[in-house]
Design a protein around this motif. Structure first.
Motif, PDB file in Angstrom:
ATOM      1  N   GLN B  25      41.848   7.881  45.578  1.00  0.00           N
ATOM      2  CA  GLN B  25      43.259   7.473  45.699  1.00  0.00           C
ATOM      3  C   GLN B  25      44.108   8.689  46.082  1.00  0.00           C
ATOM      4  O   GLN B  25      43.829   9.810  45.637  1.00  0.00           O
ATOM      5  CB  GLN B  25      43.772   6.806  44.408  1.00  0.00           C
ATOM      6  N   ASP B  26      45.112   8.424  46.903  1.00  0.00           N
ATOM      7  CA  ASP B  26      45.955   9.514  47.401  1.00  0.00           C
ATOM      8  C   ASP B  26      47.383   9.407  46.888  1.00  0.00           C
ATOM      9  O   ASP B  26      48.318   9.915  47.527  1.00  0.00           O
ATOM     10  CB  ASP B  26      45.913   9.558  48.926  1.00  0.00           C
ATOM     11  N   MET B  27      47.572   8.768  45.743  1.00  0.00           N
ATOM     12  CA  MET B  27      48.906   8.554  45.189  1.00  0.00           C
ATOM     13  C   MET B  27      49.183   9.471  44.001  1.00  0.00           C
ATOM     14  O   MET B  27      50.201   9.305  43.311  1.00  0.00           O
ATOM     15  CB  MET B  27      49.046   7.090  44.775  1.00  0.00           C
ATOM     16  N   ASN B  28      48.270  10.396  43.725  1.00  0.00           N
ATOM     17  CA  ASN B  28      48.409  11.332  42.603  1.00  0.00           C
ATOM     18  C   ASN B  28      48.512  10.604  41.261  1.00  0.00           C
ATOM     19  O   ASN B  28      49.211  11.060  40.347  1.00  0.00           O
ATOM     20  CB  ASN B  28      49.614  12.256  42.803  1.00  0.00           C
ATOM     21  N   HIS B  29      47.805   9.463  41.164  1.00  0.00           N
ATOM     22  CA  HIS B  29      47.822   8.708  39.914  1.00  0.00           C
ATOM     23  C   HIS B  29      46.900   9.358  38.900  1.00  0.00           C
ATOM     24  O   HIS B  29      45.808   9.805  39.235  1.00  0.00           O
ATOM     25  CB  HIS B  29      47.364   7.276  40.165  1.00  0.00           C
ATOM     26  N   ASN B  30      47.328   9.378  37.638  1.00  0.00           N
ATOM     27  CA  ASN B  30      46.481   9.986  36.615  1.00  0.00           C
ATOM     28  C   ASN B  30      45.446   9.006  36.053  1.00  0.00           C
ATOM     29  O   ASN B  30      44.368   9.395  35.634  1.00  0.00           O
ATOM     30  CB  ASN B  30      47.317  10.619  35.500  1.00  0.00           C
ATOM     31  N   TYR B  31      45.760   7.693  36.053  1.00  0.00           N
ATOM     32  CA  TYR B  31      44.818   6.712  35.523  1.00  0.00           C
ATOM     33  C   TYR B  31      44.001   6.091  36.652  1.00  0.00           C
ATOM     34  O   TYR B  31      44.551   5.736  37.701  1.00  0.00           O
ATOM     35  CB  TYR B  31      45.565   5.585  34.808  1.00  0.00           C
ATOM     36  N   MET B  32      42.699   5.946  36.413  1.00  0.00           N
ATOM     37  CA  MET B  32      41.838   5.215  37.355  1.00  0.00           C
ATOM     38  C   MET B  32      40.880   4.317  36.586  1.00  0.00           C
ATOM     39  O   MET B  32      40.556   4.591  35.420  1.00  0.00           O
ATOM     40  CB  MET B  32      41.062   6.182  38.255  1.00  0.00           C
ATOM     41  N   TYR B  33      40.421   3.250  37.252  1.00  0.00           N
ATOM     42  CA  TYR B  33      39.651   2.194  36.580  1.00  0.00           C
ATOM     43  C   TYR B  33      38.548   1.687  37.506  1.00  0.00           C
ATOM     44  O   TYR B  33      38.713   1.675  38.716  1.00  0.00           O
ATOM     45  CB  TYR B  33      40.547   0.988  36.257  1.00  0.00           C
ATOM     46  N   TRP B  34      37.473   1.195  36.882  1.00  0.00           N
ATOM     47  CA  TRP B  34      36.477   0.420  37.592  1.00  0.00           C
ATOM     48  C   TRP B  34      36.338  -0.941  36.922  1.00  0.00           C
ATOM     49  O   TRP B  34      36.183  -1.032  35.705  1.00  0.00           O
ATOM     50  CB  TRP B  34      35.115   1.115  37.581  1.00  0.00           C
ATOM     51  N   TYR B  35      36.401  -1.993  37.773  1.00  0.00           N
ATOM     52  CA  TYR B  35      36.217  -3.362  37.314  1.00  0.00           C
ATOM     53  C   TYR B  35      35.054  -3.996  38.090  1.00  0.00           C
ATOM     54  O   TYR B  35      34.775  -3.618  39.225  1.00  0.00           O
ATOM     55  CB  TYR B  35      37.454  -4.216  37.607  1.00  0.00           C
ATOM     56  N   ARG B  36      34.451  -5.013  37.475  1.00  0.00           N
ATOM     57  CA  ARG B  36      33.544  -5.863  38.224  1.00  0.00           C
ATOM     58  C   ARG B  36      34.059  -7.302  38.168  1.00  0.00           C
ATOM     59  O   ARG B  36      34.671  -7.718  37.155  1.00  0.00           O
ATOM     60  CB  ARG B  36      32.104  -5.788  37.693  1.00  0.00           C
TER      61      ARG B  36
END
Lengths: 111, 116
Positions: B25-36
């Motif tokens: 991601q190129d939005m400088n977000h601190n939170y990231m997630y993986w979903y199925r």
């Protein structure tokens, strides 16, 4: 634990019909509520959200009101278009940024 | 501004093979997630990260591993692929700042994985 229940699909309507997709939730406290939309072959996009009781979220002609007394967040649109055909997900978030999703409702609009 | 990008778009694996799903991601977000997302089901959280170097399990972490060495990247690793891991995988990111209660999660386009 927290959970979200949506009306079962698929839902098929004619263009210009009125749309309601029901969503109810179970949670302690005061979650934030969301509707996401997934168009064919794409990821989810936020459609609208509400953060406290009696808030109304709205976007692109869609609306949903946070009803704490009935633990509901039903999605409505007065006149649907073919381009609204998609899968719609109701979700809640309570702490730590974690979303809990309903199973999704597939909507098909016929011209 | 690309937002959240995922590679590959599609992949077929044999049982027991391993692979890494990439997310940037190129939005400088601190939170990231993986979903199925399994057919006819909502999304289930596999792992999430609140910042570089910090990861935590979600609802369905078994059979997966993650790392977060940079703010931008959050790869998901399958070590021994099983048919039960056939699914569509979505990566998402959000920006959580103190005092801001409702940060939107932005989703990538997904990776469709089939394990045969």
């Amino acid at each position: 634990g927290n959970s979200v229940t949506q009306m079962e699909g698929p839902v098929t309507l004619s263009e210009e019909a009125f749309l309601t997709i029901n969503c109810t939730y179970t949670a302690t406290g005061y979650p934030s509520l969301f509707w996401y939309v997934q168009y064919p072959g794409e990821g989810l996009q936020l459609l609208l959200k509400a953060t406290k009781a009696d808030d109304k979220g709205s976007n692109k002609g869609f609306e949903a009101t946070y009803r704490k007394e009935t633990t509901s967040f039903h999605l409505e649109k007065g006149s649907v278009q073919v381009s609204d055909s998609a899968v719609y997900f109701c979700a809640l978030r309570q702490g730590a940024q974690k979303l809990v999703f309903g199973q999704g409702t597939r909507l098909t609009i016929n011209p | 501004n690309a937002g959240v990008t995922q590679t590959p778009k599609f992949r077929i694996l044999k049982i027991g093979q391993s692979m890494t799903l990439q997310c940037t991601q190129d939005m400088n977000h601190n939170y990231m997630y993986w979903y199925r997302q399994d057919p006819g089901m909502g999304l289930k959280l596999i792992y999430y990260s609140v910042g570089a170097g910090i990861t935590d399990k979600g609802e369905v972490p078994n059979g997966y591993n993650v790392s977060r060495s940079t703010t931008e990247d959050f790869p998901l690793r399958l070590e021994l692929a099983a048919p039960s891991q056939t699914s569509v995988y979505f990566c998402a990111s959000s920006s959580h700042r103190q005092g801001l209660l409702t940060d939107t999660q932005y989703f990538g386009p997904g990776t469709r994985l089939t394990v045969l």
